[in-house]
Scaffold this motif. Sequence first.
Motif, PDB file in Angstrom:
ATOM      1  N   THR A  60      30.598  51.038 -35.768  1.00  0.00           N
ATOM      2  CA  THR A  60      31.713  51.993 -35.772  1.00  0.00           C
ATOM      3  C   THR A  60      32.576  51.766 -37.004  1.00  0.00           C
ATOM      4  O   THR A  60      32.930  50.623 -37.319  1.00  0.00           O
ATOM      5  CB  THR A  60      32.575  51.801 -34.503  1.00  0.00           C
ATOM      6  OG1 THR A  60      31.763  52.083 -33.364  1.00  0.00           O
ATOM      7  CG2 THR A  60      33.763  52.741 -34.489  1.00  0.00           C
ATOM      8  N   VAL A  61      32.903  52.846 -37.688  1.00  0.00           N
ATOM      9  CA  VAL A  61      33.787  52.741 -38.853  1.00  0.00           C
ATOM     10  C   VAL A  61      34.976  53.672 -38.620  1.00  0.00           C
ATOM     11  O   VAL A  61      34.800  54.876 -38.435  1.00  0.00           O
ATOM     12  CB  VAL A  61      33.067  53.182 -40.153  1.00  0.00           C
ATOM     13  CG1 VAL A  61      33.978  53.016 -41.353  1.00  0.00           C
ATOM     14  CG2 VAL A  61      31.767  52.415 -40.342  1.00  0.00           C
ATOM     15  N   ALA A  69      32.549  55.563 -50.441  1.00  0.00           N
ATOM     16  CA  ALA A  69      31.125  55.459 -50.121  1.00  0.00           C
ATOM     17  C   ALA A  69      30.660  54.002 -50.122  1.00  0.00           C
ATOM     18  O   ALA A  69      29.872  53.590 -49.265  1.00  0.00           O
ATOM     19  CB  ALA A  69      30.328  56.283 -51.117  1.00  0.00           C
ATOM     20  N   ALA A  70      31.160  53.204 -51.075  1.00  0.00           N
ATOM     21  CA  ALA A  70      30.723  51.802 -51.171  1.00  0.00           C
ATOM     22  C   ALA A  70      31.067  51.006 -49.905  1.00  0.00           C
ATOM     23  O   ALA A  70      30.353  50.073 -49.547  1.00  0.00           O
ATOM     24  CB  ALA A  70      31.364  51.140 -52.384  1.00  0.00           C
ATOM     25  N   ASP A  71      32.152  51.393 -49.219  1.00  0.00           N
ATOM     26  CA  ASP A  71      32.507  50.690 -47.974  1.00  0.00           C
ATOM     27  C   ASP A  71      31.452  50.929 -46.896  1.00  0.00           C
ATOM     28  O   ASP A  71      31.281  50.121 -45.995  1.00  0.00           O
ATOM     29  CB  ASP A  71      33.867  51.164 -47.451  1.00  0.00           C
ATOM     30  CG  ASP A  71      34.987  50.835 -48.418  1.00  0.00           C
ATOM     31  OD1 ASP A  71      35.064  49.669 -48.829  1.00  0.00           O
ATOM     32  OD2 ASP A  71      35.754  51.749 -48.768  1.00  0.00           O
ATOM     33  N   LEU A  72      30.781  52.067 -46.979  1.00  0.00           N
ATOM     34  CA  LEU A  72      29.742  52.373 -45.993  1.00  0.00           C
ATOM     35  C   LEU A  72      28.385  51.850 -46.432  1.00  0.00           C
ATOM     36  O   LEU A  72      27.587  51.379 -45.631  1.00  0.00           O
ATOM     37  CB  LEU A  72      29.632  53.897 -45.799  1.00  0.00           C
ATOM     38  CG  LEU A  72      30.834  54.611 -45.198  1.00  0.00           C
ATOM     39  CD1 LEU A  72      30.557  56.105 -45.116  1.00  0.00           C
ATOM     40  CD2 LEU A  72      31.116  54.067 -43.806  1.00  0.00           C
ATOM     41  N   GLY A  88      26.545  47.610 -46.320  1.00  0.00           N
ATOM     42  CA  GLY A  88      27.665  48.124 -45.526  1.00  0.00           C
ATOM     43  C   GLY A  88      27.134  48.588 -44.173  1.00  0.00           C
ATOM     44  O   GLY A  88      25.915  48.593 -43.944  1.00  0.00           O
ATOM     45  N   PRO A  89      28.049  48.999 -43.275  1.00  0.00           N
ATOM     46  CA  PRO A  89      27.625  49.355 -41.910  1.00  0.00           C
ATOM     47  C   PRO A  89      26.632  50.533 -41.846  1.00  0.00           C
ATOM     48  O   PRO A  89      25.726  50.523 -41.019  1.00  0.00           O
ATOM     49  CB  PRO A  89      28.937  49.725 -41.210  1.00  0.00           C
ATOM     50  CG  PRO A  89      29.960  49.862 -42.286  1.00  0.00           C
ATOM     51  CD  PRO A  89      29.504  49.064 -43.447  1.00  0.00           C
ATOM     52  N   LEU A  90      26.796  51.504 -42.744  1.00  0.00           N
ATOM     53  CA  LEU A  90      25.873  52.644 -42.708  1.00  0.00           C
ATOM     54  C   LEU A  90      24.463  52.199 -43.098  1.00  0.00           C
ATOM     55  O   LEU A  90      23.474  52.562 -42.458  1.00  0.00           O
ATOM     56  CB  LEU A  90      26.372  53.750 -43.653  1.00  0.00           C
ATOM     57  CG  LEU A  90      25.506  55.001 -43.727  1.00  0.00           C
ATOM     58  CD1 LEU A  90      25.449  55.722 -42.382  1.00  0.00           C
ATOM     59  CD2 LEU A  90      26.029  55.977 -44.796  1.00  0.00           C
ATOM     60  N   THR A  91      24.364  51.391 -44.138  1.00  0.00           N
ATOM     61  CA  THR A  91      23.063  50.896 -44.598  1.00  0.00           C
ATOM     62  C   THR A  91      22.398  50.047 -43.519  1.00  0.00           C
ATOM     63  O   THR A  91      21.192  50.163 -43.276  1.00  0.00           O
ATOM     64  CB  THR A  91      23.250  50.084 -45.895  1.00  0.00           C
ATOM     65  OG1 THR A  91      23.962  50.903 -46.816  1.00  0.00           O
ATOM     66  CG2 THR A  91      21.923  49.664 -46.486  1.00  0.00           C
ATOM     67  N   ARG A  92      23.189  49.219 -42.866  1.00  0.00           N
ATOM     68  CA  ARG A  92      22.621  48.388 -41.793  1.00  0.00           C
ATOM     69  C   ARG A  92      22.048  49.281 -40.687  1.00  0.00           C
ATOM     70  O   ARG A  92      20.943  49.053 -40.208  1.00  0.00           O
ATOM     71  CB  ARG A  92      23.685  47.461 -41.201  1.00  0.00           C
ATOM     72  CG  ARG A  92      23.888  46.206 -42.023  1.00  0.00           C
ATOM     73  CD  ARG A  92      24.438  45.073 -41.155  1.00  0.00           C
ATOM     74  NE  ARG A  92      25.788  45.380 -40.692  1.00  0.00           N
ATOM     75  CZ  ARG A  92      26.883  45.134 -41.399  1.00  0.00           C
ATOM     76  NH1 ARG A  92      26.787  44.571 -42.588  1.00  0.00           N
ATOM     77  NH2 ARG A  92      28.070  45.438 -40.936  1.00  0.00           N
TER      78      ARG A  92
END
Length: 265
Positions: A60-61, A69-72, A88-92
Amino acid sequence: MTHAKGAADAPFYLPQSDECTVFEAAHENGLPVLLKGPTGCGKTRFVSHMAERLGRQLYTVACHDDLAAADLIGRYLLKGGETVWVDGPLTRAVREGAICYLDEVVEARKDVTVVLHPLTDDRRILPIDRTGEELVAAAGFMLVASYNPGYQNILKTLKPSTRQRFISVEFGFPRPDLEIRVVAQESGLDEDRVRVLVRLAGKLRALKGQDIEEGVSTRLVVYAATLIRQGMGIERAILAAMIEPLTDDEDVKRGLLDLVTAVFG
Ligand code: ADP
């Protein structure tokens, strides 16, 4: 598909309609979902419930106006003198086949939506410019976003080119009979005492757009009921949990308190 966890562990969620079926169908087909609705009406709880039911990890973000974008996606970080890439959380979520939930996605910076586009069409890819990778989302990956259409901020609406990439489900405040069950379950206060709080919430919500910007959320009704269960006087609990959070204007507050007297009087 292996289900390490399951429905039995899922946090309590009382459906408002057929949203669980729609979510399951979207998940089955790898389609992204947008949850629309006011704050505190159960969107986040719904996503954690569904993730647990489907046996999926959830990232969850909470989006804010500085979220880039880099944070995700991730970034290079210095670790012990070495530069290492950290997902980041999206990549994971993309790598693991997990659910990524972007809460209040309109708050995020513009470059975030650019990242979401190739993930929300049938390619389901996440290009990572910094590493040169182009990840194909693992089976089970699902993108979920929420937004509150109620905020009257013209700069903060989703562009049609973004919103038309999502299956959308509308959330409102639960029907009174459902909200009574939710609030009783969450607070531990008995349904008879909750009923009148829910009636008051309905009246306060009817004032939205006149004196107050947003109607009282289910979350706030849960807070009021929790304080009352813990022993606080009803009027004090209502003032703290259902009136003060809505307005700073003394006249409006007095008007809302009259409403309380009318409902409880
Ligand atoms: P949102 O994400 O829409 O801002 P939340 O999911 O955080 O709202 O909901 C706020 C609180 O309201 C939850 O913590 C929960 O106590 C309660 N709630 C609201 N709707 C439901 C529901 N349908 N089932 C269970 N709890 C609910």
